[in-house]
Design a protein around this motif. Structure first.
Motif, mmCIF file in Angstrom:
data_model
loop_
_atom_site.group_PDB
_atom_site.id
_atom_site.type_symbol
_atom_site.label_atom_id
_atom_site.label_comp_id
_atom_site.label_asym_id
_atom_site.label_seq_id
_atom_site.Cartn_x
_atom_site.Cartn_y
_atom_site.Cartn_z
ATOM 1 N N LEU A 17 -5.756 13.340 10.884
ATOM 2 C CA LEU A 17 -6.811 12.378 10.580
ATOM 3 C C LEU A 17 -8.148 12.766 11.185
ATOM 4 C CD1 LEU A 17 -4.961 8.958 10.875
ATOM 5 C CD2 LEU A 17 -5.630 10.186 8.828
ATOM 6 N N ARG A 61 -12.317 14.726 5.493
ATOM 7 C CA ARG A 61 -12.387 15.313 4.157
ATOM 8 C C ARG A 61 -11.605 14.417 3.201
ATOM 9 N NH1 ARG A 61 -7.625 17.680 2.717
ATOM 10 N NH2 ARG A 61 -6.224 18.400 4.367
ATOM 11 N N PRO A 62 -11.962 14.470 1.911
ATOM 12 C CA PRO A 62 -11.236 13.622 0.968
ATOM 13 C C PRO A 62 -9.808 14.113 0.774
ATOM 14 C CG PRO A 62 -12.811 15.030 -0.182
ATOM 15 C CD PRO A 62 -13.023 15.259 1.275
ATOM 16 N N GLY A 63 -8.900 13.202 0.471
ATOM 17 C CA GLY A 63 -7.526 13.580 0.139
ATOM 18 C C GLY A 63 -6.598 13.632 1.341
ATOM 19 N N SER A 91 -6.038 5.455 -1.305
ATOM 20 C CA SER A 91 -6.510 6.699 -0.682
ATOM 21 C C SER A 91 -7.411 7.497 -1.624
ATOM 22 C CB SER A 91 -5.319 7.549 -0.250
ATOM 23 O OG SER A 91 -4.534 7.917 -1.367
ATOM 24 N N HIS A 107 -0.126 9.472 5.045
ATOM 25 C CA HIS A 107 -0.398 8.801 6.325
ATOM 26 C C HIS A 107 -0.188 7.292 6.185
ATOM 27 C CE1 HIS A 107 -2.368 7.580 9.978
ATOM 28 N NE2 HIS A 107 -3.226 6.870 9.276
ATOM 29 N N PHE A 108 -0.693 6.721 5.084
ATOM 30 C CA PHE A 108 -0.522 5.280 4.855
ATOM 31 C C PHE A 108 0.970 4.921 4.708
ATOM 32 C CE2 PHE A 108 -4.937 5.067 2.665
ATOM 33 C CZ PHE A 108 -5.552 5.015 3.900
ATOM 34 N N LEU A 149 -7.485 2.472 9.166
ATOM 35 C CA LEU A 149 -6.222 3.230 9.209
ATOM 36 C C LEU A 149 -6.454 4.723 9.033
ATOM 37 C CD1 LEU A 149 -3.807 1.061 7.033
ATOM 38 C CD2 LEU A 149 -3.507 1.643 9.436
ATOM 39 N N SER A 150 -7.432 5.052 8.207
ATOM 40 C CA SER A 150 -7.711 6.468 7.965
ATOM 41 C C SER A 150 -8.730 7.012 8.969
ATOM 42 C CB SER A 150 -8.191 6.683 6.525
ATOM 43 O OG SER A 150 -9.102 5.698 6.149
ATOM 44 N N ARG A 151 -9.092 6.178 9.947
ATOM 45 C CA ARG A 151 -10.046 6.542 11.007
ATOM 46 C C ARG A 151 -11.376 7.018 10.440
ATOM 47 N NH1 ARG A 151 -6.153 10.008 14.972
ATOM 48 N NH2 ARG A 151 -4.358 8.644 14.898
ATOM 49 N N LEU A 152 -11.758 6.420 9.327
ATOM 50 C CA LEU A 152 -13.001 6.832 8.679
ATOM 51 C C LEU A 152 -14.100 5.772 8.798
ATOM 52 C CD1 LEU A 152 -11.498 8.429 5.444
ATOM 53 C CD2 LEU A 152 -12.667 9.639 7.277
ATOM 54 N N LEU A 162 -4.568 11.314 2.484
ATOM 55 C CA LEU A 162 -4.390 10.093 3.275
ATOM 56 C C LEU A 162 -3.158 9.287 2.863
ATOM 57 C CD1 LEU A 162 -8.078 8.826 3.365
ATOM 58 C CD2 LEU A 162 -6.757 9.711 5.296
ATOM 59 N N GLY A 163 -2.711 9.486 1.628
ATOM 60 C CA GLY A 163 -1.619 8.666 1.095
ATOM 61 C C GLY A 163 -0.369 8.716 1.955
ATOM 62 N N GLU A 180 -9.584 -2.511 6.607
ATOM 63 C CA GLU A 180 -8.297 -2.100 7.182
ATOM 64 C C GLU A 180 -7.935 -0.677 6.755
ATOM 65 O OE1 GLU A 180 -4.451 -4.788 7.688
ATOM 66 O OE2 GLU A 180 -4.617 -4.096 5.634
ATOM 67 N N VAL A 181 -8.147 -0.381 5.475
ATOM 68 C CA VAL A 181 -7.814 0.953 4.961
ATOM 69 C C VAL A 181 -8.703 2.023 5.606
ATOM 70 C CG1 VAL A 181 -7.923 2.406 2.888
ATOM 71 C CG2 VAL A 181 -6.848 0.171 2.778
ATOM 72 N N ARG A 196 0.843 -1.206 0.000
ATOM 73 C CA ARG A 196 0.000 0.000 0.000
ATOM 74 C C ARG A 196 0.874 1.251 0.000
ATOM 75 N NH1 ARG A 196 -2.481 -0.590 4.836
ATOM 76 N NH2 ARG A 196 -3.873 -2.136 3.950
ATOM 77 N N GLU A 252 0.810 4.069 -2.829
ATOM 78 C CA GLU A 252 0.448 5.458 -2.514
ATOM 79 C C GLU A 252 1.560 6.421 -2.929
ATOM 80 O OE1 GLU A 252 -2.393 6.575 -1.584
ATOM 81 O OE2 GLU A 252 -3.455 4.792 -0.874
ATOM 82 N N ALA A 302 -11.126 8.639 -0.786
ATOM 83 C CA ALA A 302 -11.539 10.037 -0.973
ATOM 84 C C ALA A 302 -12.856 10.111 -1.758
ATOM 85 C CB ALA A 302 -10.444 10.807 -1.705
#
Lengths: 173, 110
Positions: free
Chosen positions: A127, A131-133, B56, A138-139, B91-94, A135-136, B87-88, A65, A69, B60
């Motif tokens: 986090l 909002r979108p965007g 991601s 962070h991963f 990880l993004s807490r969403l 996150l990459g 999992e994703v 991942r 990313e 989004a």
């Protein structure tokens, strides 16, 4: 002819600056164009490579991942969506000394020829914000032990390192 | 990736299969926003059971769908999340901000 124009810079890119010899732990080199439809091909290679090196299933997924990313960021931000720009990848086996002895790891070097990037913009976002965007990054940071960005000449270099977890390996052996 | 649509009463179900990444997340985003904003569908449901990977940019797109549905007072629902997709989102807490169900029956029952 257009293919020649596209791929000529790749040869210059992956041989420039560093000399990755087999003796220095070279595992794999890949050169690709900045086309998102090729991301699945790299993910497939990453899954097999991390598995071969002995990473756990969860680590194989997270390292794959992270590389996916990082490539996405190059395609979107460094090349602004152009699909025919060069990206070079180099995968090496690395070691570090720790209290346990020598830890084995995987180093991934991603190179592109986009404009210089302000390192301050590589922090990602909080986090808590829904909002979108953003996150990459962070991963990537979540998955890897080391994330380093450098600009060498006209090349952006992203170095990612992930070490094997000895404790986990002992449990499996 | 493949995306197809089913309509049932006031609900639209998107059946998505394959990987959602930069190559196709704009397509997912466009389909979702069209359904929510233009068609004003009251309940939009994403069948994620055949999604093997989501990056991601895919997340989004889902967040944009959720925000658009909230703005218009409609519902945006996910079901059948694979371990990887779950999992994703974790990880993004969403994960907690989405309405998530295990299967279609549960998703449509509420």
């Amino acid at each position: 002819m257009s293919h020649m124009k596209t791929f000529l810079p790749l040869r210059a890119l992956d041989t420039r600056g560093q000399n990755f010899e087999l003796s220095r732990g070279l595992l794999l080199k890949l050169a690709m164009r900045s086309d998102p439809s090729l991301l699945c091909v790299v993910r497939g290679a990453m899954e097999r490579l991390t598995e071969t090196l002995g990473f756990s299933a969860a680590e194989c997924r997270s390292v794959t991942r992270a590389v996916d990313e990082a490539l996405t960021n190059i395609m979107r931000h460094s090349y602004g969506g152009c699909v025919d720009r060069p990206i070079a990848m180099c995968f090496r086996q690395v070691q570090r000394r720790s209290k346990r002895g020598l830890d084995e790891g995987l180093e991934v070097l991603l190179c592109d020829r986009g404009p210089a990037i302000d390192p301050a913009k590589l922090r990602g976002r909080k986090l808590e914000e829904i909002r979108p965007g953003g996150l990459g990054l962070h991963f990537i940071r979540q998955a890897m032990d080391m994330v380093e960005f450098t600009r060498v000449g006209r090349t952006n270099r992203l170095r990612l390192v992930k070490y094997l977890q000895p404790a986990k390996l002992d449990l499996n052996s | 990736m493949q995306i197809s649509t089913r309509r049932e009463d006031k609900t639209t179900i998107f059946d998505v299969s394959g990987d959602i990444d930069l190559a196709n997340s704009p397509e997912v985003r466009k389909a979702l926003l069209r359904e929510i904003r233009e068609n004003r569908t009251l309940r939009v449901v994403m069948n994620m059971s055949k999604v093997r990977y989501i990056d991601s940019s895919g997340v989004a797109s889902l967040v944009e769908g959720l925000k658009a549905s909230r703005d218009l007072g409609s519902r945006f629902i996910l079901f059948g999340l694979s371990g990887t997709a779950r999992e994703v989102l974790q990880l993004s807490r969403l994960l907690k901000i989405f309405e998530v169900y295990d299967n279609e029956e549960q998703a449509l029952a509420r």
